[in-house]
Enzyme design. Structure first.
Site, short mmCIF file in Angstrom:
data_model
loop_
_atom_site.label_atom_id
_atom_site.label_comp_id
_atom_site.label_asym_id
_atom_site.label_seq_id
_atom_site.Cartn_x
_atom_site.Cartn_y
_atom_site.Cartn_z
N GLY A 44 8.80 0.25 -11.82
CA GLY A 44 9.32 0.92 -10.64
C GLY A 44 8.36 0.82 -9.46
O GLY A 44 7.64 -0.18 -9.30
N SER A 45 8.33 1.88 -8.67
CA SER A 45 7.58 1.82 -7.41
C SER A 45 6.07 1.78 -7.56
O SER A 45 5.37 1.52 -6.59
CB SER A 45 7.98 3.01 -6.52
OG SER A 45 9.33 2.89 -6.13
N THR A 46 5.54 2.05 -8.77
CA THR A 46 4.10 1.88 -8.93
C THR A 46 3.69 0.42 -8.71
O THR A 46 2.56 0.14 -8.32
CB THR A 46 3.63 2.33 -10.33
OG1 THR A 46 4.33 1.59 -11.34
CG2 THR A 46 3.87 3.83 -10.54
N PHE A 47 4.65 -0.51 -8.93
CA PHE A 47 4.34 -1.92 -8.73
C PHE A 47 4.19 -2.26 -7.25
O PHE A 47 3.65 -3.32 -6.91
CB PHE A 47 5.45 -2.78 -9.36
CG PHE A 47 5.11 -4.24 -9.47
CD1 PHE A 47 4.29 -4.70 -10.49
CD2 PHE A 47 5.60 -5.17 -8.56
CE1 PHE A 47 3.96 -6.04 -10.60
CE2 PHE A 47 5.29 -6.51 -8.65
CZ PHE A 47 4.46 -6.95 -9.68
N LYS A 48 4.65 -1.38 -6.36
CA LYS A 48 4.49 -1.63 -4.93
C LYS A 48 3.02 -1.73 -4.52
O LYS A 48 2.70 -2.35 -3.50
CB LYS A 48 5.18 -0.53 -4.12
CG LYS A 48 6.70 -0.58 -4.23
CD LYS A 48 7.38 0.62 -3.58
CE LYS A 48 8.90 0.56 -3.74
NZ LYS A 48 9.58 1.77 -3.24
#
Length: 486
Positions: free
Chosen positions: A217-221
């Site tokens: 999810g957004s942790t990969f941003k």
């Protein structure tokens, strides 16, 4: 000598030769494989007659052998029960093959390792019973207990690392199990416990911290932001990036929307730091389009994606797919499509940023001691796995992650008097279930001593970063506080 006797002599000689060859093959060529067979109960009985080495955390044995008055002579005991089960695994006569560290370090714990050869020879000469080595782990007991308590009844995992060395300070996976019934010498009881564990629909036997593979999810941003800064797509945290309410994607009529269906800033633009604060999908999707799949994949690889790791248990490989087309690249940039990762890998991402861009190789074993407590081996000097980003990029990412906690979706990770860096995440994985809730972090931001990754299965809220911030961030905060209070 007449012909029949001569022929009989040849036959007898051939039989003796075959017997010698067969015994040689069995005793030397096949000895190791036969000894390793889980169905070879004689080997297991011989091993059980030895005092197996202990597994130690903070000076206390979390796995040890206790003398008993039966044919096995020693009973494997796990005093902490469920707390360390995913690390120690179990050693069971009924099951045969050990699990966890009991499997990964079996040669040392059983006393069969090459490093213990001299000790075995001495034991043979003196008549002393051979015993296994003691393994001391890097785990911080306070951090492990905090992670276990904070995760509670939720399914998921927590990993904490020392970003400076790669030492694993906490590793918790829920649901967990009690290994003591599995090691019981009551074979019926042990078999029943194994049947229950091996068929558990919640897979309590699975160490989700290293074997669970999830969309990040957004942790990969954070990885996408790193790729943008390293490739010159953005110059610093204040660089302007697109942030419309929805992003038109080539090759498809389906756009990429923001969670709230609103633009991330005036005139459909925002800054890189604000985009991370509010986890703007369209901003990072546009970065994914501009970077392309291969640059995203290359940046992830620098953090450890694609590497085969052992800690010493084998770690599932995290991955970013190859040959991504444009819309797939946009989805991958926000941690969706087919991006998959372990909690340990996301802890390594946070730790790499905390450590000035240098990702250290994670490890769990601090030292190995013989039965008389002589040090056989100790953890080597910290080993750099890779330089994921430059120190300048790491500094910029740190500022951005601090802003997420101070001003954005990660507010519940705040610690009084300590500057915390973090990033929330909500990862969709099944249309019929809530998304996973993620949080990665490190602290103190200016002198990091701990990096944490948390995933709570089905703990998120569809279309919102609330899950990562509300559910996962407080768990990370508790673990960081436990480490920093040492």
């Amino acid at each position: 000598m007449n012909t029949p006797i001569r022929r009989l002599s040849v036959v007898i000689a051939c039989l003796f030769t075959a017997l010698l060859v067969a015994s040689t093959v069995v005793q030397f060529v096949q000895a190791k494989s036969l000894g390793a067979m889980s169905t070879n109960k004689r080997t297991l009985l011989d091993t059980y007659s030895r005092e197996r080495g202990s597994i130690v955390v903070g000076g206390q044995a979390v796995a040890k052998s206790v003398p008993v008055q039966d044919q096995y002579r020693f009973l494997r005991s796990y005093p902490a029960g469920e707390l360390y089960a995913q690390l120690t695994g179990f050693y069971s006569y009924a099951v045969g093959a050990p699990y966890g560290l009991e499997h990964a370090e079996d040669d040392l714990l059983s006393g069969d390792a090459d490093a213990l050869f001299v000790r075995r020879v001495t034991d043979l000469i003196t008549g002393r019973k051979t015993s296994g080595a003691t393994i001391e782990l890097t785990i911080d007991p306070k951090a492990q207990a905090a992670a276990d308590q904070a995760l509670g009844d939720s399914k998921g995992a927590v990993v904490a690392l020392d970003p400076r060395t790669g030492a694993i300070l906490a590793m918790v996976s829920h649901p967990t199990y009690d290994p003591n019934p599995l090691s019981s010498h009551d074979l019926g009881k042990a078999a029943k416990a194994w049947q229950s564990l091996s068929t558990d629909p919640d897979k309590a036997y699975l160490n989700r911290a290293i074997s669970g593979v999830y969309p990040p999810g957004s942790t990969f941003k954070v990885v996408t932001a790193a790729a943008a800064l390293e490739n010159g797509v953005a110059s610093d945290e204040n660089s302007t990036v697109p942030g419309p309410a929805e992003l038109d994607l080539p090759l498809t009529s389906t756009p990429l929307p923001n969670e709230d269906d609103r633009a991330c800033g005036p005139n459909d633009e925002t800054t890189l730091i604000h985009a991370l604060e509010i986890s703007c999908n369209t901003a990072f999707g546009s970065l994914g389009l501009e970077l392309g799949g291969e640059k995203l994949r290359a940046q992830a690889a620098k953090f450890g994606f694609g590497d085969s790791l052992q800690v010493p248990m084998r770690v599932a490989t995290s991955s970013v797919p190859a040959d991504l087309n444009a819309p797939q690249s946009a989805q991958a940039a926000i941690g969706q499509y087919d991006v998959r990762t372990t909690p340990l890998q996301m802890a390594m991402v946070a730790a790499g940023i905390a450590n000035g861009g240098s990702v250290m190789t994670p490890y769990l074993v601090q030292s190995v001691r013989s039965a008389n407590l002589d040090v056989i081996s100790s953890a080597p000097d910290p080993v750099e796995l890779s330089q994921a980003v430059s120190p300048e990029t790491a500094s910029t990412l740190t500022k951005m992650m601090v802003s997420v906690v101070d001003n954005g979706s990660g507010a519940r990770a705040q610690i009084n008097g300590v500057e915390v860096a973090g990033k929330t995440g909500t990862a969709q994985h099944d249309p019929k279930k809530p998304p996973h809730a993620w949080f990665i972090s490190f602290a103190p931001a200016t002198d990091p001593k701990v990096a944490v990754a948390v995933v709570v299965e089905d703990g998120g809220v569809t279309g919102s970063e609330v899950g990562g911030g509300r559910v996962a961030a407080p768990i990370a905060r508790d673990v960081m506080e436990a480490v920093l209070s040492r």
